[in-house]
Design an enzyme around this catalytic site. Structure first.
Site, short mmCIF file in Angstrom:
data_model
loop_
_atom_site.label_atom_id
_atom_site.label_comp_id
_atom_site.label_asym_id
_atom_site.label_seq_id
_atom_site.Cartn_x
_atom_site.Cartn_y
_atom_site.Cartn_z
N TRP A 13 0.82 -1.21 0.00
CA TRP A 13 0.00 0.00 0.00
C TRP A 13 0.85 1.26 0.00
O TRP A 13 0.51 2.25 -0.67
CB TRP A 13 -0.98 -0.03 1.15
CG TRP A 13 -2.04 -1.07 0.94
CD1 TRP A 13 -2.22 -2.22 1.64
CD2 TRP A 13 -3.04 -1.07 -0.09
NE1 TRP A 13 -3.26 -2.95 1.11
CE2 TRP A 13 -3.78 -2.26 0.05
CE3 TRP A 13 -3.37 -0.19 -1.12
CZ2 TRP A 13 -4.84 -2.58 -0.81
CZ3 TRP A 13 -4.42 -0.51 -1.97
CH2 TRP A 13 -5.14 -1.70 -1.81
N ASP B 18 -1.62 6.90 6.12
CA ASP B 18 -2.72 6.02 5.73
C ASP B 18 -2.97 5.09 6.92
O ASP B 18 -2.16 4.21 7.21
CB ASP B 18 -2.31 5.23 4.49
CG ASP B 18 -3.37 4.23 4.04
OD1 ASP B 18 -4.39 4.06 4.74
OD2 ASP B 18 -3.17 3.61 2.97
N LYS C 73 -12.59 -1.30 6.73
CA LYS C 73 -11.80 -2.22 7.54
C LYS C 73 -12.14 -2.09 9.01
O LYS C 73 -12.45 -3.07 9.67
CB LYS C 73 -10.31 -1.98 7.30
CG LYS C 73 -9.89 -2.17 5.85
CD LYS C 73 -8.43 -1.84 5.64
CE LYS C 73 -8.05 -1.91 4.17
NZ LYS C 73 -8.20 -3.24 3.58
#
Length: 359
Positions: free
Chosen positions: A102, A171, A195
Protein backbone atom coordinates in the site's frame (compact mmCIF):
# COMPACT_ATOMS: atom_id res chain seq x y z
CA UNK A 1 -29.77 -17.03 11.95
CA UNK A 2 -26.12 -18.10 11.88
CA UNK A 3 -23.33 -15.55 12.20
CA UNK A 4 -19.85 -16.92 11.49
CA UNK A 5 -16.54 -15.29 12.43
CA UNK A 6 -15.44 -13.20 9.45
CA UNK A 7 -11.66 -12.60 9.28
CA UNK A 8 -11.82 -10.73 5.96
CA UNK A 9 -9.42 -7.80 5.59
CA UNK A 10 -12.12 -5.62 4.05
CA UNK A 11 -14.97 -5.21 3.61
CA UNK A 12 -14.68 -6.51 7.10
CA UNK A 13 -16.88 -7.70 9.93
CA UNK A 14 -19.18 -5.16 11.58
CA UNK A 15 -20.49 -5.22 15.15
CA UNK A 16 -23.63 -7.33 15.31
CA UNK A 17 -25.35 -4.70 17.46
CA UNK A 18 -24.77 -2.13 14.70
CA UNK A 19 -26.18 -4.41 12.02
CA UNK A 20 -29.23 -5.16 14.14
CA UNK A 21 -29.90 -1.48 14.76
CA UNK A 22 -29.50 -0.67 11.07
CA UNK A 23 -31.85 -3.53 10.24
CA UNK A 24 -34.47 -2.20 12.66
CA UNK A 25 -34.19 1.29 11.15
CA UNK A 26 -33.89 0.22 7.53
CA UNK A 27 -37.47 0.85 6.39
CA UNK A 28 -38.49 3.52 8.86
CA UNK A 29 -35.82 5.69 10.49
CA UNK A 30 -37.04 6.78 13.92
CA UNK A 31 -40.66 7.09 12.82
CA UNK A 32 -39.90 9.35 9.84
CA UNK A 33 -41.56 6.96 7.38
CA UNK A 34 -38.52 6.48 5.13
CA UNK A 35 -35.10 4.89 5.12
CA UNK A 36 -31.87 6.79 5.70
CA UNK A 37 -30.96 5.68 2.17
CA UNK A 38 -33.91 7.70 0.87
CA UNK A 39 -33.24 10.92 2.80
CA UNK A 40 -31.98 14.12 1.28
CA UNK A 41 -28.45 14.66 2.51
CA UNK A 42 -29.43 18.26 3.23
CA UNK A 43 -32.50 17.46 5.29
CA UNK A 44 -32.53 18.32 8.97
CA UNK A 45 -32.82 14.64 9.90
CA UNK A 46 -29.80 13.60 7.86
CA UNK A 47 -27.71 16.60 8.93
CA UNK A 48 -28.27 15.52 12.52
CA UNK A 49 -26.96 12.04 11.64
CA UNK A 50 -23.90 13.51 9.91
CA UNK A 51 -23.15 16.01 12.67
CA UNK A 52 -23.33 13.38 15.38
CA UNK A 53 -21.08 11.01 13.43
CA UNK A 54 -18.43 13.71 13.09
CA UNK A 55 -18.72 14.73 16.74
CA UNK A 56 -18.40 11.15 17.95
CA UNK A 57 -15.44 10.51 15.64
CA UNK A 58 -13.71 13.66 16.88
CA UNK A 59 -14.29 12.55 20.45
CA UNK A 60 -12.99 9.03 19.84
CA UNK A 61 -9.87 10.23 18.04
CA UNK A 62 -9.28 13.31 20.19
CA UNK A 63 -9.21 15.52 17.09
CA UNK A 64 -8.04 19.06 17.98
CA UNK A 65 -10.17 22.05 16.99
CA UNK A 66 -7.64 23.19 14.38
CA UNK A 67 -8.29 20.11 12.25
CA UNK A 68 -11.10 19.45 9.79
CA UNK A 69 -12.78 16.05 9.48
CA UNK A 70 -13.94 15.10 5.99
CA UNK A 71 -16.23 12.27 4.90
CA UNK A 72 -15.28 11.70 1.26
CA UNK A 73 -15.71 9.09 -1.46
CA UNK A 74 -13.28 7.16 -3.61
CA UNK A 75 -11.63 4.91 -1.04
CA UNK A 76 -8.23 5.38 0.55
CA UNK A 77 -6.55 4.78 -2.82
CA UNK A 78 -7.99 8.08 -4.05
CA UNK A 79 -6.14 9.76 -1.19
CA UNK A 80 -2.81 8.72 -2.72
CA UNK A 81 -3.55 11.37 -5.35
CA UNK A 82 -5.47 13.74 -3.09
CA UNK A 83 -2.67 14.12 -0.55
CA UNK A 84 -0.12 14.75 -3.30
CA UNK A 85 -2.22 17.40 -5.02
CA UNK A 86 -3.38 19.08 -1.80
CA UNK A 87 0.06 19.51 -0.26
CA UNK A 88 2.39 20.50 -3.11
CA UNK A 89 0.84 23.70 -4.47
CA UNK A 90 3.64 25.73 -2.88
CA UNK A 91 6.34 23.47 -4.30
CA UNK A 92 8.17 20.34 -3.27
CA UNK A 93 7.46 16.66 -3.73
CA UNK A 94 6.41 13.68 -1.68
CA UNK A 95 8.76 11.73 0.54
CA UNK A 96 7.54 8.18 1.21
CA UNK A 97 8.44 5.38 3.60
CA UNK A 98 8.11 2.02 1.83
CA UNK A 99 6.82 -0.78 4.05
CA UNK A 100 4.82 -2.82 1.57
CA UNK A 101 2.22 -2.88 -1.15
CA UNK A 102 0.00 0.00 0.00
CA UNK A 103 2.84 2.43 0.64
CA UNK A 104 4.27 1.49 -2.75
CA UNK A 105 0.97 2.34 -4.40
CA UNK A 106 0.96 5.71 -2.63
CA UNK A 107 4.50 6.34 -3.85
CA UNK A 108 3.68 5.49 -7.46
CA UNK A 109 0.68 7.81 -7.52
CA UNK A 110 2.60 10.69 -5.97
CA UNK A 111 5.56 10.10 -8.30
CA UNK A 112 3.25 10.23 -11.30
CA UNK A 113 1.53 13.45 -10.19
CA UNK A 114 4.05 15.60 -8.30
CA UNK A 115 7.28 13.63 -7.99
CA UNK A 116 8.25 11.43 -5.05
CA UNK A 117 11.23 9.87 -3.34
CA UNK A 118 11.42 6.75 -1.18
CA UNK A 119 13.49 7.93 1.80
CA UNK A 120 13.35 4.70 3.86
CA UNK A 121 12.32 1.15 3.03
CA UNK A 122 11.77 -2.27 4.55
CA UNK A 123 12.91 -3.90 1.32
CA UNK A 124 16.31 -4.91 2.75
CA UNK A 125 14.68 -7.04 5.46
CA UNK A 126 12.06 -8.45 3.07
CA UNK A 127 9.36 -6.28 4.65
CA UNK A 128 9.56 -7.90 8.06
CA UNK A 129 10.46 -4.78 10.07
CA UNK A 130 9.45 -1.12 9.82
CA UNK A 131 12.20 1.50 9.41
CA UNK A 132 13.42 3.18 12.60
CA UNK A 133 13.45 6.93 13.21
CA UNK A 134 17.20 7.18 12.68
CA UNK A 135 16.96 5.82 9.14
CA UNK A 136 14.84 8.73 7.88
CA UNK A 137 16.54 11.36 5.72
CA UNK A 138 14.22 13.78 3.92
CA UNK A 139 15.04 15.31 0.57
CA UNK A 140 15.68 19.06 0.50
CA UNK A 141 12.45 19.63 -1.42
CA UNK A 142 10.18 17.44 0.73
CA UNK A 143 6.63 18.86 0.92
CA UNK A 144 5.39 16.08 3.20
CA UNK A 145 6.23 12.62 4.47
CA UNK A 146 3.81 9.79 3.71
CA UNK A 147 3.73 6.45 5.47
CA UNK A 148 1.29 3.57 5.93
CA UNK A 149 0.82 2.86 9.61
CA UNK A 150 -0.33 -0.72 9.11
CA UNK A 151 0.29 -2.72 5.93
CA UNK A 152 -2.91 -4.75 5.69
CA UNK A 153 -1.44 -7.34 3.35
CA UNK A 154 1.95 -7.90 4.92
CA UNK A 155 0.95 -7.45 8.57
CA UNK A 156 3.69 -4.88 9.22
CA UNK A 157 2.87 -2.00 11.60
CA UNK A 158 4.82 1.00 12.88
CA UNK A 159 5.54 1.15 16.61
CA UNK A 160 6.11 4.92 16.47
CA UNK A 161 5.11 8.06 14.60
CA UNK A 162 7.95 9.36 12.39
CA UNK A 163 9.21 12.76 13.54
CA UNK A 164 10.19 15.12 10.73
CA UNK A 165 10.07 18.85 9.95
CA UNK A 166 7.37 18.57 7.26
CA UNK A 167 3.70 17.56 7.55
CA UNK A 168 3.29 13.83 8.25
CA UNK A 169 0.62 12.11 6.15
CA UNK A 170 -0.56 8.70 7.31
CA UNK A 171 -2.72 6.02 5.73
CA UNK A 172 -4.47 4.46 8.75
CA UNK A 173 -7.03 2.48 6.80
CA UNK A 174 -6.56 -0.76 8.72
CA UNK A 175 -5.53 0.59 12.12
CA UNK A 176 -7.64 3.67 12.77
CA UNK A 177 -9.59 3.60 16.06
CA UNK A 178 -7.76 0.45 17.18
CA UNK A 179 -5.42 2.22 19.59
CA UNK A 180 -5.03 5.83 20.81
CA UNK A 181 -3.31 8.27 18.43
CA UNK A 182 -1.96 11.77 19.02
CA UNK A 183 -3.56 13.51 16.05
CA UNK A 184 -1.48 16.65 16.63
CA UNK A 185 1.59 14.79 15.33
CA UNK A 186 0.04 14.56 11.86
CA UNK A 187 -0.77 16.90 9.02
CA UNK A 188 -3.19 14.47 7.38
CA UNK A 189 -4.66 11.14 8.45
CA UNK A 190 -6.89 9.20 6.09
CA UNK A 191 -8.63 5.85 6.29
CA UNK A 192 -10.95 3.83 4.11
CA UNK A 193 -13.97 2.87 6.19
CA UNK A 194 -14.36 -0.75 5.16
CA UNK A 195 -11.80 -2.22 7.54
CA UNK A 196 -12.23 -0.72 10.99
CA UNK A 197 -14.98 1.91 10.68
CA UNK A 198 -17.96 0.81 8.62
CA UNK A 199 -19.03 -0.37 5.16
CA UNK A 200 -17.21 0.40 1.94
CA UNK A 201 -18.07 3.64 0.18
CA UNK A 202 -16.67 6.34 2.42
CA UNK A 203 -13.24 7.53 3.54
CA UNK A 204 -12.39 9.59 6.61
CA UNK A 205 -9.81 12.37 6.29
CA UNK A 206 -8.42 14.43 9.16
CA UNK A 207 -6.49 17.46 7.90
CA UNK A 208 -4.81 20.29 9.81
CA UNK A 209 -6.45 23.54 8.81
CA UNK A 210 -3.23 25.41 8.01
CA UNK A 211 -2.64 22.91 5.19
CA UNK A 212 -5.92 23.63 3.42
CA UNK A 213 -4.41 26.36 1.22
CA UNK A 214 -1.50 24.32 -0.15
CA UNK A 215 -3.24 22.62 -3.06
CA UNK A 216 -2.21 22.64 -6.69
CA UNK A 217 -4.29 25.22 -8.59
CA UNK A 218 -5.38 22.51 -11.04
CA UNK A 219 -6.64 20.10 -8.39
CA UNK A 220 -9.99 18.49 -9.29
CA UNK A 221 -12.82 19.86 -7.15
CA UNK A 222 -13.70 16.45 -5.73
CA UNK A 223 -10.15 16.01 -4.40
CA UNK A 224 -9.81 19.45 -2.80
CA UNK A 225 -9.63 19.32 1.00
CA UNK A 226 -10.33 23.03 1.17
CA UNK A 227 -13.48 22.75 -0.93
CA UNK A 228 -14.72 19.71 0.99
CA UNK A 229 -14.05 21.39 4.34
CA UNK A 230 -15.85 24.57 3.25
CA UNK A 231 -18.89 22.52 2.20
CA UNK A 232 -19.10 20.17 5.17
CA UNK A 233 -18.13 17.21 2.94
CA UNK A 234 -21.29 17.86 0.94
CA UNK A 235 -20.02 19.59 -2.19
CA UNK A 236 -21.84 16.74 -3.91
CA UNK A 237 -24.12 14.01 -2.56
CA UNK A 238 -22.01 12.00 -0.10
CA UNK A 239 -22.21 8.27 0.58
CA UNK A 240 -25.11 8.83 2.94
CA UNK A 241 -25.77 5.29 4.13
CA UNK A 242 -22.10 4.50 4.68
CA UNK A 243 -21.81 7.74 6.67
CA UNK A 244 -24.83 6.74 8.76
CA UNK A 245 -23.50 3.23 9.43
CA UNK A 246 -20.08 4.61 10.32
CA UNK A 247 -21.82 6.85 12.82
CA UNK A 248 -23.49 3.81 14.39
CA UNK A 249 -20.07 2.16 14.72
CA UNK A 250 -18.74 5.28 16.46
CA UNK A 251 -21.62 5.12 18.92
CA UNK A 252 -20.91 1.42 19.49
CA UNK A 253 -17.23 2.13 20.12
CA UNK A 254 -18.10 4.74 22.73
CA UNK A 255 -20.41 2.24 24.41
CA UNK A 256 -17.47 -0.21 24.62
CA UNK A 257 -15.38 2.38 26.46
CA UNK A 258 -13.78 4.18 23.53
CA UNK A 259 -10.47 3.67 21.79
CA UNK A 260 -8.50 3.09 24.99
CA UNK A 261 -10.74 0.16 25.96
CA UNK A 262 -10.63 -1.26 22.43
CA UNK A 263 -6.83 -1.02 22.39
CA UNK A 264 -6.61 -3.23 25.48
CA UNK A 265 -8.86 -5.83 23.87
CA UNK A 266 -7.04 -5.62 20.54
CA UNK A 267 -3.63 -6.12 22.13
CA UNK A 268 -4.94 -9.10 24.04
CA UNK A 269 -6.47 -10.67 20.93
CA UNK A 270 -3.28 -10.20 18.92
CA UNK A 271 -1.02 -11.48 21.71
CA UNK A 272 -3.07 -14.68 21.98
CA UNK A 273 -2.89 -15.34 18.27
CA UNK A 274 0.82 -14.59 17.92
CA UNK A 275 1.56 -16.80 20.91
CA UNK A 276 -0.33 -19.67 19.31
CA UNK A 277 1.66 -19.19 16.10
CA UNK A 278 5.04 -18.84 17.84
CA UNK A 279 4.47 -21.92 20.00
CA UNK A 280 3.52 -24.01 17.00
CA UNK A 281 5.59 -26.27 14.80
CA UNK A 282 3.21 -25.85 11.86
CA UNK A 283 2.54 -22.09 11.68
CA UNK A 284 4.90 -19.18 11.16
CA UNK A 285 4.70 -15.40 11.17
CA UNK A 286 7.83 -13.73 9.75
CA UNK A 287 7.37 -10.20 11.12
CA UNK A 288 9.83 -8.88 13.71
CA UNK A 289 8.03 -8.58 17.03
CA UNK A 290 8.14 -4.79 17.35
CA UNK A 291 6.58 -4.41 13.89
CA UNK A 292 3.80 -6.96 14.20
CA UNK A 293 0.34 -5.70 13.33
CA UNK A 294 -2.38 -6.00 15.95
CA UNK A 295 -5.02 -5.86 13.21
CA UNK A 296 -3.81 -8.15 10.41
CA UNK A 297 -1.98 -11.35 11.32
CA UNK A 298 -0.54 -13.27 8.34
CA UNK A 299 0.83 -16.76 8.82
CA UNK A 300 2.05 -19.62 6.71
CA UNK A 301 1.87 -23.38 7.14
CA UNK A 302 5.06 -25.44 7.12
CA UNK A 303 3.63 -27.47 4.25
CA UNK A 304 1.87 -25.48 1.51
CA UNK A 305 0.11 -28.65 0.45
CA UNK A 306 -2.05 -28.26 3.55
CA UNK A 307 -3.30 -24.79 2.61
CA UNK A 308 -6.42 -25.87 0.77
CA UNK A 309 -7.32 -28.34 3.53
CA UNK A 310 -6.83 -25.66 6.18
CA UNK A 311 -9.10 -23.25 4.31
CA UNK A 312 -11.86 -25.75 3.60
CA UNK A 313 -11.87 -27.07 7.17
CA UNK A 314 -11.74 -23.60 8.73
CA UNK A 315 -14.67 -22.44 6.62
CA UNK A 316 -16.64 -25.52 7.62
CA UNK A 317 -15.90 -24.58 11.22
CA UNK A 318 -17.40 -21.10 10.68
CA UNK A 319 -14.07 -19.28 10.37
CA UNK A 320 -14.32 -17.28 7.16
CA UNK A 321 -11.94 -15.46 4.77
CA UNK A 322 -8.62 -16.71 6.17
CA UNK A 323 -6.90 -17.00 2.80
CA UNK A 324 -3.88 -14.71 2.53
CA UNK A 325 -3.56 -12.04 -0.13
CA UNK A 326 -2.69 -13.45 -3.56
CA UNK A 327 0.62 -11.53 -3.55
CA UNK A 328 1.97 -13.23 -0.41
CA UNK A 329 -0.03 -16.45 -0.06
CA UNK A 330 -0.54 -18.33 3.17
CA UNK A 331 -3.22 -17.25 5.61
CA UNK A 332 -4.27 -13.96 7.15
CA UNK A 333 -6.56 -13.26 10.08
CA UNK A 334 -7.87 -9.70 10.25
CA UNK A 335 -8.95 -9.07 13.83
CA UNK A 336 -10.38 -5.56 13.74
CA UNK A 337 -12.37 -3.89 16.53
CA UNK A 338 -15.56 -5.71 15.57
CA UNK A 339 -13.96 -9.16 15.78
CA UNK A 340 -14.93 -10.44 19.24
CA UNK A 341 -12.31 -12.08 21.39
CA UNK A 342 -14.35 -15.27 21.19
CA UNK A 343 -13.64 -15.31 17.44
CA UNK A 344 -9.89 -15.26 18.03
CA UNK A 345 -10.29 -17.98 20.67
CA UNK A 346 -12.23 -20.10 18.17
CA UNK A 347 -9.52 -19.61 15.54
CA UNK A 348 -6.76 -20.61 17.96
CA UNK A 349 -8.72 -23.69 19.02
CA UNK A 350 -9.16 -24.70 15.37
CA UNK A 351 -5.48 -24.08 14.56
CA UNK A 352 -4.38 -26.19 17.52
CA UNK A 353 -6.67 -29.03 16.52
CA UNK A 354 -5.62 -28.79 12.88
CA UNK A 355 -1.95 -29.06 13.83
CA UNK A 356 -2.71 -32.06 16.04
CA UNK A 357 -4.35 -33.82 13.10
CA UNK A 358 -2.05 -32.65 10.26
CA UNK A 359 1.18 -31.47 11.84
Amino acid sequence: MTRHFNFCSGPATLPQAVLERAQAELLDYQGKGLSVMEMSHRSADYMAIADRAEADFRDLMGVPDNYSVLFVQGGAATQFAATALNLTGKGGRANVIDTGIWSQKAYKEAQHLVGAEVIASSDANNYTEAPVQGSLSLTDDAAYLHYTDNETIGGLQFDHVPEVDVPVVCDMSSSILSTPVDVSKFGVIYAGAQKNIGPAGITLVIVRNDLLDRAQSSIPSMLSYQLMAANGSMYNTPATYSWYLSGLVFQWLKEQGGVEAMAEINRRKAAKLYQAIDNSGLYNNPIVERSRSIMNVPFTLADDALNSTFLSESEAAGLLALKGHRSVGGMRASIYNAMPESGVDALIEFMTDFERRHG
